[in-house]
Each structure stands twice: as structure tokens, then as C-alpha cells.
Design a protein around this motif. Structure first.
Motif, PDB file in Angstrom:
ATOM      1  N   LEU A 168       0.230  18.808 -61.050  1.00 42.67           N
ATOM      2  CA  LEU A 168      -0.710  18.976 -59.230  1.00 42.67           C
ATOM      3  C   LEU A 168      -2.195  19.312 -59.752  1.00 42.67           C
ATOM      4  O   LEU A 168      -2.981  19.677 -61.421  1.00 42.67           O
ATOM      5  CB  LEU A 168      -0.446  21.025 -59.400  1.00 42.67           C
ATOM      6  CG  LEU A 168       0.984  21.243 -58.790  1.00 42.67           C
ATOM      7  CD1 LEU A 168       1.095  22.483 -58.817  1.00 42.67           C
ATOM      8  CD2 LEU A 168       1.689  20.143 -57.682  1.00 42.67           C
ATOM      9  N   TYR A 169      -2.983  19.389 -58.931  1.00 44.51           N
ATOM     10  CA  TYR A 169      -4.522  19.138 -59.136  1.00 44.51           C
ATOM     11  C   TYR A 169      -5.202  19.799 -58.288  1.00 44.51           C
ATOM     12  O   TYR A 169      -4.365  19.846 -56.817  1.00 44.51           O
ATOM     13  CB  TYR A 169      -5.050  17.298 -59.307  1.00 44.51           C
ATOM     14  CG  TYR A 169      -4.120  17.080 -59.978  1.00 44.51           C
ATOM     15  CD1 TYR A 169      -4.845  17.043 -62.310  1.00 44.51           C
ATOM     16  CD2 TYR A 169      -3.241  15.985 -60.185  1.00 44.51           C
ATOM     17  CE1 TYR A 169      -4.261  16.146 -62.981  1.00 44.51           C
ATOM     18  CE2 TYR A 169      -2.483  15.555 -61.322  1.00 44.51           C
ATOM     19  CZ  TYR A 169      -3.685  15.252 -63.031  1.00 44.51           C
ATOM     20  OH  TYR A 169      -2.608  14.925 -63.723  1.00 44.51           O
ATOM     21  N   SER A 170      -6.535  20.180 -58.387  1.00 45.95           N
ATOM     22  CA  SER A 170      -7.484  21.027 -56.289  1.00 45.95           C
ATOM     23  C   SER A 170      -7.794  19.821 -55.732  1.00 45.95           C
ATOM     24  O   SER A 170      -8.015  20.410 -54.855  1.00 45.95           O
ATOM     25  CB  SER A 170      -8.271  21.686 -57.562  1.00 45.95           C
ATOM     26  OG  SER A 170      -7.730  22.587 -58.153  1.00 45.95           O
ATOM     27  N   ASP A 171      -7.588  18.443 -56.058  1.00 44.88           N
ATOM     28  CA  ASP A 171      -8.042  17.486 -55.565  1.00 44.88           C
ATOM     29  C   ASP A 171      -7.274  16.002 -55.672  1.00 44.88           C
ATOM     30  O   ASP A 171      -6.502  16.088 -57.096  1.00 44.88           O
ATOM     31  CB  ASP A 171      -9.129  17.778 -54.597  1.00 44.88           C
ATOM     32  CG  ASP A 171      -9.934  17.505 -56.427  1.00 44.88           C
ATOM     33  OD1 ASP A 171      -9.917  16.821 -57.281  1.00 44.88           O
ATOM     34  OD2 ASP A 171     -11.019  18.198 -56.766  1.00 44.88           O
ATOM     35  N   VAL A 172      -7.255  15.031 -55.261  1.00 49.00           N
ATOM     36  CA  VAL A 172      -6.811  13.650 -55.775  1.00 49.00           C
ATOM     37  C   VAL A 172      -8.602  13.187 -56.484  1.00 49.00           C
ATOM     38  O   VAL A 172      -8.590  11.951 -56.736  1.00 49.00           O
ATOM     39  CB  VAL A 172      -7.035  12.895 -54.636  1.00 49.00           C
ATOM     40  CG1 VAL A 172      -5.289  12.855 -53.894  1.00 49.00           C
ATOM     41  CG2 VAL A 172      -8.178  12.796 -53.393  1.00 49.00           C
ATOM     42  N   ALA A 173      -9.394  13.858 -57.316  1.00 46.32           N
ATOM     43  CA  ALA A 173      -9.784  13.408 -58.086  1.00 46.32           C
ATOM     44  C   ALA A 173      -9.381  13.936 -59.965  1.00 46.32           C
ATOM     45  O   ALA A 173     -10.717  13.680 -60.476  1.00 46.32           O
ATOM     46  CB  ALA A 173     -11.393  13.497 -57.500  1.00 46.32           C
ATOM     47  N   GLY A 174      -8.618  14.634 -59.559  1.00 50.23           N
ATOM     48  CA  GLY A 174      -8.296  15.026 -60.994  1.00 50.23           C
ATOM     49  C   GLY A 174      -8.611  16.523 -61.587  1.00 50.23           C
ATOM     50  O   GLY A 174      -8.470  16.341 -62.923  1.00 50.23           O
ATOM     51  N   THR A 175      -9.106  17.180 -60.708  1.00 52.11           N
ATOM     52  CA  THR A 175      -9.571  18.638 -60.778  1.00 52.11           C
ATOM     53  C   THR A 175      -8.739  19.030 -61.478  1.00 52.11           C
ATOM     54  O   THR A 175      -7.443  19.318 -60.482  1.00 52.11           O
ATOM     55  CB  THR A 175     -10.251  18.879 -60.121  1.00 52.11           C
ATOM     56  OG1 THR A 175     -11.551  18.338 -59.375  1.00 52.11           O
ATOM     57  CG2 THR A 175     -11.439  20.532 -59.457  1.00 52.11           C
ATOM     58  N   PRO A 176      -8.764  19.810 -62.306  1.00 53.20           N
ATOM     59  CA  PRO A 176      -7.877  20.892 -62.614  1.00 53.20           C
ATOM     60  C   PRO A 176      -6.903  21.827 -61.650  1.00 53.20           C
ATOM     61  O   PRO A 176      -7.953  22.556 -61.055  1.00 53.20           O
ATOM     62  CB  PRO A 176      -8.118  21.700 -63.836  1.00 53.20           C
ATOM     63  CG  PRO A 176      -9.523  20.433 -64.357  1.00 53.20           C
ATOM     64  CD  PRO A 176      -9.533  20.228 -62.924  1.00 53.20           C
TER      65      PRO A 176
END
Length: 275
Positions: A252-260
Motif C-alpha cells: 500500500l502507498y499513498s499514491d502511484v509515485a510510491g509515497t509511503p
């Protein structure tokens, strides 16, 4: 007025094609896609750059990679991923967006397979390493439609294949308010080049965590209603849908740019592996 303000049953109407295939609104949507500074039809150019970098790293994208981009629009992800050597198939039912994407691919001499089709009806015998559905497209689908998409992902992916998609989170649902608004030439003429009267009714379906933006557009010679449904998810509920379709959630990430991942985020992204 009663009909304009009437609350429909949950997912009673599906009008996505009215937004993406109408000549005027599809032109407006493409313009928003290509505006690199805004997050409307697509995210801004800087975010897409970071997102592509992360996707390429996370999934080891190279010349042997095969990617299916569901709801590809004008190729904002397909183009840079193809430049990294990936074999990309983009599916979208906006003829205008597909035409633009093909023109870019021709100009850049990229071998991208663009398919003008509703992705709910997409069929192929080609196996893919990765399926993308970006910009919370998954949220605009009803539960039966989401099952169709997940079953389709499972069918077209290789045994080791993965899905990356993003959704709206419950925190975003809590911030939505029911409203009723009226405006001449609503959204700065978005709906028509001619004068029109635009009505927006936003409804919340609390038990199901769904919102509806119901647009009624009244012109001299026609009246239209466009329904923009959005499902909001908890990670647990999204994982249940993936699990039922034969996937295991990997991250799981906060967005599709890999933000934790942050549970307070208004969106989150999920990577799920085929099992």
C-alpha cells in the motif's frame, strides 16, 4: 426541478461514455489531460514523471516488460514507459485521446498498441506483466463492473503478473458534502460551446461510501444528465475485492509515485500480485 434534484438509486445510471465520447466534452477532457500544471483529467507533469520513475524501478521495467494501461487517455504513462523499452497496450474509449496518443507514438517512433474500446469489453490473448489503472478510474465503477475488471486483470496477466491502481480513501469521503448548485455555462463552458444552464447535485450514500455528482445540462435543443459515481475505499475493503478475484495485496502507498502509506491520505495506491 423535482427530477433534477431527485436522488437516484445507487449506481442506477452509467454515463461515462457521455463524458468521454461527446465531441465537445472529449475535447475539453483532452485539453485538461494535456495541461501539465493541473490535476484534473490527469495528474500534473511533475507527478507523472516521478510516478513513471517509481513504476519503472518497482516493476523492473525494461525491454522485455509488457504493460496494459487501462484508461490510458492520451498516453501520458504509456509513452514514457514505452521509451524505456516496454511493450505497452493502452485501452481507452475516447477517440480523441487515442488519436492524440497515436500521433505522439508515431512522432516518437514508439511501438505502442492503442485500442479504442471500453476497457470493460477489452479482450486479448496477449499475456502482460503489469496492468495499470491510474487516476482512480477504479472508483468510478459499480461493484459488478469492478469484478469484471479484476477478473479481466487476472485473465490477461502472466502467473507472476501484478496490478497497480489507485483509489479514493475514506478520509476523502468524509470531506464530501451534499450540495445543490445552479450556474449558467457551468464549469466555464465545459459541457457545451453553446449557452446552457447547469445544475449540480452532489449526493452521499453513507452506508456504501459512495458519492454521486449528478450534472443536469439544459440547452436550447436538448437536456442531458451525466452521473459521476465515486466509490471510496478502506484498505481492508479493497483487499477483499482483490482477494475474491484471485489476487494478493503486496503493498500500500499513498499514491502511484510510491509515497509511503498514510491512513489519513485522501487517496492510496495498491500493488496486488496474481495468485
Amino acid at each position: 426541478m423535482e427530477k433534477i434534484n431527485e436522488r437516484p438509486k445507487l449506481f442506477q445510471f452509467y454515463t461515462a461514455s457521455d463524458l468521454w465520447t461527446d465531441d465537445h466534452t472529449s475535447r475539453q477532457m483532452l485539453s485538461l489531460h494535456l495541461d501539465e500544471a493541473v490535476d484534473v483529467s490527469s495528474r500534473n507533469a511533475e507527478f507523472i514523471r516521478r510516478s513513471v520513475e517509481w513504476i519503472a524501478s518497482e516493476f523492473s521495467i525494461g525491454k522485455d516488460s509488457s504493460i496494459a494501461d487501462f484508461g490510458c487517455g492520451p498516453g501520458l504513462y504509456a509513452t514514457p514507459l514505452a521509451k524505456r523499452g516496454a511493450h505497452v497496450t493502452g485501452i481507452d474509449f475516447s477517440a480523441r485521446s487515442i488519436q492524440h496518443a497515436r500521433e505522439v507514438a508515431d512522432r516518437e517512433q514508439l511501438n505502442i498498441n492503442y485500442v479504442k474500446q471500453n476497457y470493460l469489453e477489452f479482450e486479448t490473448d496477449d499475456p502482460f506483466d503489469l496492468a495499470l489503472m491510474i487516476m482512480c478510474d477504479f472508483c468510478a465503477l459499480s461493484p459488478p463492473q469492478r469484478k469484471v475488471v479484476l477478473d479481466k486483470f487476472h485473465k490477461i496477466l502472466k502467473p507472476t503478473g501484478s496490478v497497480l491502481l489507485d483509489v479514493y480513501a475514506l478520509s476523502a469521503f468524509e470531506q464530501k458534502q451534499e450540495v445543490a448548485r445552479y450556474e449558467v455555462n457551468q464549469l466555464d463552458g465545459f459541457w457545451s460551446p453553446n449557452k446552457y444552464y447547469g445544475f449540480l447535485n452532489t449526493f452521499k450514500y453513507d452506508a456504501e461510501k459512495v458519492t454521486l455528482d449528478k450534472y443536469t445540462i439544459i440547452e436550447m435543443d436538448r437536456t442531458r444528465t451525466v452521473y459521476n459515481w465515486l466509490q471510496y475505499f478502506s484498505p481492508e475493503d479493497l483487499e477483499k475485492e482483490f482477494s475474491a478475484a484471485g489476487f494478493s495485496v503486496k503493498g500500500l502507498y499513498s499514491d502511484v509515485a510510491g509515497t509511503p502509506y498514510d491512513r489519513g491520505s485522501n487517496e492510496f495506491a495498491v500493488i496486488a500480485d496474481r495468485v
